[in-house]
Write an enzyme that holds these catalytic residues in place. Structure first.
Site, mmCIF file in Angstrom:
data_model
loop_
_atom_site.group_PDB
_atom_site.id
_atom_site.type_symbol
_atom_site.label_atom_id
_atom_site.label_comp_id
_atom_site.label_asym_id
_atom_site.label_seq_id
_atom_site.Cartn_x
_atom_site.Cartn_y
_atom_site.Cartn_z
ATOM 1 N N ARG A 107 10.140 -8.795 6.187
ATOM 2 C CA ARG A 107 9.161 -8.128 4.971
ATOM 3 C C ARG A 107 8.664 -8.820 3.906
ATOM 4 N NH1 ARG A 107 5.987 -3.550 4.434
ATOM 5 N NH2 ARG A 107 5.876 -2.926 2.093
ATOM 6 N N THR A 383 -1.880 -0.768 10.575
ATOM 7 C CA THR A 383 -0.499 -1.854 10.751
ATOM 8 C C THR A 383 -0.159 -1.987 12.041
ATOM 9 O OG1 THR A 383 0.668 -0.612 8.484
ATOM 10 C CG2 THR A 383 1.669 -1.465 10.348
ATOM 11 N N ASN A 403 -0.729 -4.473 5.506
ATOM 12 C CA ASN A 403 -0.930 -3.399 4.305
ATOM 13 C C ASN A 403 -2.582 -2.947 5.551
ATOM 14 O OD1 ASN A 403 -0.248 -1.259 3.235
ATOM 15 N ND2 ASN A 403 -0.444 -2.394 1.231
ATOM 16 N N ASP A 425 2.399 -1.647 -1.973
ATOM 17 C CA ASP A 425 3.393 -0.636 -1.856
ATOM 18 C C ASP A 425 4.816 -0.633 -2.811
ATOM 19 O OD1 ASP A 425 2.574 -0.353 0.678
ATOM 20 O OD2 ASP A 425 3.136 -0.610 2.133
ATOM 21 N N GLY A 475 -0.236 3.276 10.278
ATOM 22 C CA GLY A 475 -0.574 4.552 9.459
ATOM 23 C C GLY A 475 0.295 5.156 7.619
HETATM 24 O O1 DON Z 1 4.599 -0.650 5.049
HETATM 25 C C1 DON Z 1 3.902 0.238 4.864
HETATM 26 O O2 DON Z 1 4.860 0.874 4.360
HETATM 27 C C2 DON Z 1 3.081 0.191 4.401
HETATM 28 N N1 DON Z 1 2.284 -1.272 4.240
HETATM 29 C C3 DON Z 1 2.251 0.107 6.087
HETATM 30 C C4 DON Z 1 0.722 0.165 6.118
HETATM 31 C C5 DON Z 1 0.024 0.725 6.988
HETATM 32 O O3 DON Z 1 0.404 1.664 8.036
HETATM 33 C C6 DON Z 1 -1.740 0.652 7.533
HETATM 34 N N2 DON Z 1 -1.972 1.778 8.177
HETATM 35 N N3 DON Z 1 -3.032 2.601 8.550
#
Ligand code: DON
Length: 573
Positions: A107, A383, A403, A425, A475
């Site tokens: 991450r 994502t 993101n 986030d 998502g």
């Molecule tokens: O890490 C996360 O939870 C988010 N940054 C994920 C972003 C995401 O899945 C956007 N897509 N649809």
């Protein structure tokens, strides 16, 4: 000229014109997405056919599932620029053929100059857009470090160069963009133009499906990584280009932030649900803990008797989701910085107590449940996901992200890729929702070097000690509930994997206090019964986009991509 001759000549001319115009507009795709594929020994499901193809080639060359997953990630950075990345981060859950489980956290991290209130104005209010768009939104990328580490520990193909070369070629020679990619690129032009002064391959008046996308600067960066390893990204010309880009805006990332970045092996979250053993991602993702909490909360109830999308089943699952997301908001954050009460959150006693307020006929009001209090316990939305299983039974579930679509929209001019906007986030201010409507507090407050909390839920499930399911999704906040529901669809409602993935979904995240549903997800009778219990609804077009592989009883592998993304592609052999 006699009239008939003239008419036939005119007709010929028109046919010629029509043929030519078809040639011009018909895209010369050399790929096509396959949504479901039954394979004898190995399978790859990814968000793009060209990336799936790269993964299969690596497997056929003798690579294992980790090699293939790594090569797919580099390929996605080229062919799936809205989320595939080297400028972002992700998580990889691995289960080897002999049952060893591992979880790799790569991450992004907050730069060392980041601070708790960096997105607030002088009155303490969140400044709109500062954590989502532009240079200040970017966290220190983790993808390249993570991919090298996964390969170092588990790869079979000796030379990492072989896993990067396919991406180099895709960037250098170009690929034809899909209709979905063209649509997204056209939709984000305003941001691209605002945050990037120099021309780049993503700035154009109108992208068409089938346009050739060549990325020379990205190819040069991938060669640096191919030839110099991790240092090819985190030090030298690529790192300097990132920092120069950051400094041209209002960003704070430094060469030292990049040089210091390292991925981290974590203990996977592992829990039992009936005869299934679920292996998933621990913090800095909330995914594994929230998923196991939801499963444990519904386990005592006969969901299969209630029936798929019956009001009783949906109500129960929604109430479990509500409680898990309330806990997420209060107790989950990067465990290197915050003491996450992981064992308590997953203990049977705690989860039973959590469901004590569950009323089978009435929605719980979110304001009344708050996050669980552990002092009462005897402590002992783009994502991308890829699922891979190789012929040796090794399985990889990997979710990676920028993101938002194309991250913070800043394209590193000297190095050819988009930077993430993962800083959003974090909880910029306690109780103030981020772009996914998620709230957080101390556990997920911004600190230098800390990882922002994620919802990504790369997961592997065993049944009777054998590999059973590999799944995950993009998502945003809906990822965890999608993984939960697809698994329940298979395990409790007896669906095939394809049915389970395609089925309409619902999502509750504590706040806002409403069930998010995909349009027409339920029969009207279910909706009315839920409304009578006090639930309300918000409708969305689609939620998380699952990519999964199931090991069938005869040993074959069923790969399934999600129709919610036209480019999702399953392949195998
Ligand atoms: O890490 C996360 O939870 C988010 N940054 C994920 C972003 C995401 O899945 C956007 N897509 N649809």
């Amino acid at each position: 000229m006699p009239k008939t001759n003239f008419q036939s000549l005119l007709l010929l001319f028109l046919v010629f014109l029509w043929g030519n115009s078809c040639k011009k507009t018909a895209p010369a795709f050399d790929y096509q997405a396959t949504k479901t594929f039954a394979a004898d020994s190995a399978a790859v499901v990814s968000p793009h056919p060209l990336a799936t193809r790269v993964g299969l080639e690596i497997l056929k060359k003798g690579g294992n599932a980790v090699d293939a997953a790594v090569a797919v990630q580099f390929a996605l950075a080229v062919v799936y620029p809205r989320a595939g990345n080297i400028g972002g981060g992700g998580f990889m859950v691995i289960r080897t053929g002999d049952g060893e489980a591992a979880a790799l956290d790569y991450r992004e991290k907050a730069p060392m100059a980041a601070s708790r209130d960096m997105y607030l104005d002088s009155r303490g209010n969140v400044i709109d857009g500062l954590s989502t768009i532009g240079h200040l939104a970017a966290g220190v990328p983790g993808t390249v470090a993570g991919l090298f580490e996964a390969h170092r520990r588990y790869g079979r193909i000796q030379d990492m160069k072989e896993l990067i070369q396919p991406a180099v070629e895709l960037a250098e020679k170009g690929f034809r963009i899909s209709a979905t990619e063209a649509d997204r690129l056209n939709g984000f032009q305003e941001g691209f133009r605002k945050y990037n002064e120099a021309p780049n391959p993503f700035i154009k008046d109108a992208f068409q499906p089938g346009d050739l996308m060549v990325q020379e600067k990205l190819a040069a960066t991938l060669k640096q990584i191919r030839d110099r390893g991790k240092a090819g990204f985190y030090e030298g010309p690529v790192a300097e280009a990132i920092v120069a880009e950051i400094q041209s805006g209002n960003g704070i990332m430094t060469l030292e932030d990049l040089r210091q970045y390292a991925s981290q092996w974590r203990d996977p979250v592992i829990g039992q649900y009936g005869e299934y053993r679920v292996i998933s991602m621990p913090p800095s993702s909330s995914g594994g803990i929230a998923l196991l909490q939801m499963l444990k909360m519904v386990e005592p109830y006969p969901l299969h008797e209630y029936g798929f999308h019956s009001a009783r089943a949906v109500h129960l699952m929604v109430e479990a989701e509500r409680r898990a997301y309330a806990d997420r908001a209060e107790h989950l954050g990067d465990s290197d910085f915050y003491d996450v009460p992981r064992d308590s959150m997953l203990s049977d006693a705690y989860l039973r107590a959590r469901m004590a307020s569950f009323d089978a006929g009435q929605a719980t009001v979110s304001d009344s449940i708050l996050a669980g209090n552990f002092k009462l316990l005897k402590e002992s939305f783009e994502t991308t996901h890829t699922s891979v299983v190789d012929a040796g039974g090794n399985a990889v579930s990997v979710t990676t992200t920028l993101n938002s679509n194309y991250g913070c929209k800043v394209w590193v001019d000297g190095a050819g890729f988009f930077l993430n906007n993962e800083m959003d986030d974090f909880s910029a201010k306690p109780g103030v929702p981020n772009q996914f409507g998620l709230v957080g507090a101390e556990a997920n407050a911004i600190q230098p070097g800390k990882r922002m909390l994620s919802s990504m839920t790369p997961t592997i499930v065993e049944k009777g000690g054998e590999l059973f399911l590999v799944l995950g999704a993009p998502g945003g906040s809906t990822i965890i509930t999608a993984v939960f529901q697809v698994f329940i669809n298979v395990a409790e409602f007896g669906m095939s994997l394809e049915e389970a993935v395609n089925a309409g979904r619902f999502h509750h995240q504590w706040l806002p206090d409403a069930i998010l549903i995909e349009d027409n997800a339920f029969p009207d009778s279910t909706r009315q019964a839920l409304e009578a219990m006090g639930h309300s609804f918000n409708i969305v077009g689609r939620m998380a986009v699952i990519k999964a592989i199931q090991r069938l009883p005869d040993g074959r592998l069923q790969g399934v991509g999600d129709p919610r993304n036209p480019d999702d592609d399953a392949g195998g052999y």
